[in-house]
Motif scaffolding. Structure first.
Motif, PDB file in Angstrom:
ATOM      1  N   SER A  61      22.423  70.176  48.498  1.00 53.38           N
ATOM      2  CA  SER A  61      21.719  69.150  47.857  1.00 53.38           C
ATOM      3  C   SER A  61      21.721  67.965  48.597  1.00 53.38           C
ATOM      4  N   VAL A  62      20.656  67.297  48.981  1.00 57.08           N
ATOM      5  CA  VAL A  62      20.240  66.181  49.662  1.00 57.08           C
ATOM      6  C   VAL A  62      19.740  65.090  48.892  1.00 57.08           C
ATOM      7  N   LEU A  63      20.287  64.007  49.222  1.00 60.47           N
ATOM      8  CA  LEU A  63      19.486  62.362  48.529  1.00 60.47           C
ATOM      9  C   LEU A  63      19.110  61.873  49.859  1.00 60.47           C
ATOM     10  N   ILE A  64      17.819  61.491  49.675  1.00 55.61           N
ATOM     11  CA  ILE A  64      17.191  60.657  50.767  1.00 55.61           C
ATOM     12  C   ILE A  64      16.749  59.368  50.183  1.00 55.61           C
ATOM     13  N   VAL A  65      17.595  58.304  50.721  1.00 58.09           N
ATOM     14  CA  VAL A  65      17.175  56.936  50.483  1.00 58.09           C
ATOM     15  C   VAL A  65      16.548  56.171  51.450  1.00 58.09           C
ATOM     16  N   ASP A  66      15.202  55.829  51.245  1.00 63.19           N
ATOM     17  CA  ASP A  66      14.384  54.968  52.042  1.00 63.19           C
ATOM     18  C   ASP A  66      13.440  54.147  51.259  1.00 63.19           C
ATOM     19  N   ASP A  67      13.016  52.986  51.880  1.00 59.93           N
ATOM     20  CA  ASP A  67      11.848  52.416  51.152  1.00 59.93           C
ATOM     21  C   ASP A  67      10.600  52.701  51.537  1.00 59.93           C
ATOM     22  N   GLU A  68      10.622  53.359  52.671  1.00 63.97           N
ATOM     23  CA  GLU A  68       9.325  53.716  53.310  1.00 63.97           C
ATOM     24  C   GLU A  68       8.789  55.202  52.587  1.00 63.97           C
TER      25      GLU A  68
ATOM     26  N   THR B  10      16.197  65.273  46.795  1.00 63.75           N
ATOM     27  CA  THR B  10      16.008  64.333  45.671  1.00 63.75           C
ATOM     28  C   THR B  10      15.677  62.945  46.392  1.00 63.75           C
ATOM     29  N   PRO B  11      14.603  62.328  46.323  1.00 66.65           N
ATOM     30  CA  PRO B  11      14.285  61.061  46.919  1.00 66.65           C
ATOM     31  C   PRO B  11      14.700  59.981  46.050  1.00 66.65           C
ATOM     32  N   ALA B  12      14.981  58.499  46.902  1.00 66.75           N
ATOM     33  CA  ALA B  12      15.219  57.594  46.011  1.00 66.75           C
ATOM     34  C   ALA B  12      14.778  56.465  46.920  1.00 66.75           C
ATOM     35  N   GLU B  13      14.132  55.427  46.490  1.00 63.53           N
ATOM     36  CA  GLU B  13      13.534  54.282  47.254  1.00 63.53           C
ATOM     37  C   GLU B  13      14.401  53.052  47.595  1.00 63.53           C
ATOM     38  N   SER B  14      15.673  53.148  46.762  1.00 61.83           N
ATOM     39  CA  SER B  14      16.477  51.812  46.819  1.00 61.83           C
ATOM     40  C   SER B  14      18.084  52.200  46.692  1.00 61.83           C
ATOM     41  N   VAL B  15      18.682  51.572  47.228  1.00 59.21           N
ATOM     42  CA  VAL B  15      20.260  51.648  46.904  1.00 59.21           C
ATOM     43  C   VAL B  15      20.518  51.682  45.427  1.00 59.21           C
ATOM     44  N   ASP B  16      20.150  50.930  44.547  1.00 57.25           N
ATOM     45  CA  ASP B  16      20.357  50.800  43.191  1.00 57.25           C
ATOM     46  C   ASP B  16      19.708  52.203  42.756  1.00 57.25           C
TER      47      ASP B  16
ATOM     48  N   GLN C 233      25.348  58.656  40.162  1.00 54.14           N
ATOM     49  CA  GLN C 233      26.290  58.564  38.866  1.00 54.14           C
ATOM     50  C   GLN C 233      25.961  59.831  37.974  1.00 54.14           C
ATOM     51  N   SER C 234      24.571  60.136  37.854  1.00 51.67           N
ATOM     52  CA  SER C 234      24.308  61.438  36.952  1.00 51.67           C
ATOM     53  C   SER C 234      24.179  62.803  37.654  1.00 51.67           C
ATOM     54  N   GLY C 235      24.512  62.907  38.886  1.00 56.62           N
ATOM     55  CA  GLY C 235      24.630  64.283  39.906  1.00 56.62           C
ATOM     56  C   GLY C 235      25.457  63.884  40.936  1.00 56.62           C
ATOM     57  N   SER C 236      25.361  65.019  41.698  1.00 55.53           N
ATOM     58  CA  SER C 236      26.466  65.166  43.011  1.00 55.53           C
ATOM     59  C   SER C 236      25.310  65.641  44.086  1.00 55.53           C
ATOM     60  N   PHE C 237      25.402  64.984  45.166  1.00 59.54           N
ATOM     61  CA  PHE C 237      24.603  65.406  46.205  1.00 59.54           C
ATOM     62  C   PHE C 237      26.052  65.896  47.332  1.00 59.54           C
ATOM     63  N   ASP C 238      25.579  66.633  48.241  1.00 62.69           N
ATOM     64  CA  ASP C 238      26.206  67.141  49.322  1.00 62.69           C
ATOM     65  C   ASP C 238      26.067  66.194  50.510  1.00 62.69           C
ATOM     66  N   ILE C 239      24.859  65.593  50.610  1.00 64.38           N
ATOM     67  CA  ILE C 239      24.638  65.152  51.541  1.00 64.38           C
ATOM     68  C   ILE C 239      23.711  63.792  51.120  1.00 64.38           C
ATOM     69  N   VAL C 240      23.761  62.613  51.862  1.00 65.45           N
ATOM     70  CA  VAL C 240      23.176  61.392  51.560  1.00 65.45           C
ATOM     71  C   VAL C 240      22.692  60.963  52.984  1.00 65.45           C
ATOM     72  N   ILE C 241      21.141  60.797  52.974  1.00 67.87           N
ATOM     73  CA  ILE C 241      20.625  60.191  54.237  1.00 67.87           C
ATOM     74  C   ILE C 241      19.794  58.882  53.766  1.00 67.87           C
ATOM     75  N   THR C 242      20.396  57.850  54.527  1.00 72.02           N
ATOM     76  CA  THR C 242      20.114  56.621  54.087  1.00 72.02           C
ATOM     77  C   THR C 242      19.293  55.945  55.166  1.00 72.02           C
ATOM     78  N   ASP C 243      18.267  54.987  54.914  1.00 70.90           N
ATOM     79  CA  ASP C 243      17.996  53.961  55.868  1.00 70.90           C
ATOM     80  C   ASP C 243      19.025  52.854  55.857  1.00 70.90           C
ATOM     81  N   LEU C 244      19.068  52.148  57.088  1.00 68.35           N
ATOM     82  CA  LEU C 244      19.821  51.187  57.173  1.00 68.35           C
ATOM     83  C   LEU C 244      19.556  49.871  56.431  1.00 68.35           C
ATOM     84  N   LYS C 245      18.241  49.559  56.818  1.00 71.38           N
ATOM     85  CA  LYS C 245      17.809  48.264  56.431  1.00 71.38           C
ATOM     86  C   LYS C 245      16.582  48.585  55.252  1.00 71.38           C
TER      87      LYS C 245
END
Length: 117
Positions: A3-10, A29-35, A42-54
Motif C-alpha cells: 500500500s502506497v500513500l502519495i502526498v502531493d499538491d499537484e 491512495t492519494p492525498a493533496e496535503s500533509v493534513d 490515523q485511519s489506515g496503514s501504508f507500507d510506503i509514503v511518497i511525499t512532495d517536499l514543498k
C-alpha cells in the motif's frame, strides 16, 4: 499487496504516479496535503509514503518528522521540484529512503522501491 500513500499538491503528478504504481500492482491512495495524509495514516496503514517536499502550509519534511515521531512503520520517499540539496539531506536524515527530483522518472522510483523492499 503493497500500500502506497502519495502526498502531493499537484493533481496531475498525483494521478500520473497513481496510475503508474497501480500498473505495478501497488494499492495507491492519494492525498493533496500533509493534513489529509496524516488523517489517512490515523485511519489506515501504508507500507510506503511518497511525499512532495514543498506544499502549501506544511511540507514533506513535516510529514516525515511527524510520522517518524509516531513510529509509523512506512518507508518514505521524497519528490522535490526545488533544487535545495539541504532539504534533500534533511529528508534523508529524518528517515527518508530516497529523494527524487521533478520531473519525476516514475520507472526510477519504482526501481528504487522494489530494490529497497
Amino acid at each position: 499487496m503493497t500500500s502506497v500513500l502519495i502526498v502531493d499538491d499537484e493533481p496531475m503528478l498525483r494521478e500520473e504516479l497513481q496510475e503508474s504504481l497501480e500498473l505495478e500492482d501497488f494499492e495507491v491512495t492519494p492525498a493533496e496535503s500533509v493534513d489529509s495524509a496524516l488523517a489517512l495514516c490515523q485511519s489506515g496503514s501504508f507500507d510506503i509514503v511518497i511525499t512532495d517536499l514543498k506544499m502549501p502550509k506544511r511540507g514533506g519534511l513535516e510529514l516525515i518528522a511527524e510520522l517518524k515521531g509516531r513510529n509509523y512503520p512506512a518507508r518514505f520517499f521524497v519528490v522535490s521540484g526545488h533544487g535545495a540539496e539541504s532539504n534533500r539531506e534533511e529528508a534523508l536524515s529524518l528517515g527518508a529512503t530516497a529523494c527524487f527530483a521533478k520531473p519525476l522518472d516514475v520507472d526510477d522510483l519504482i526501481d528504487v522501491i522494489n530494490a529497497d523492499a
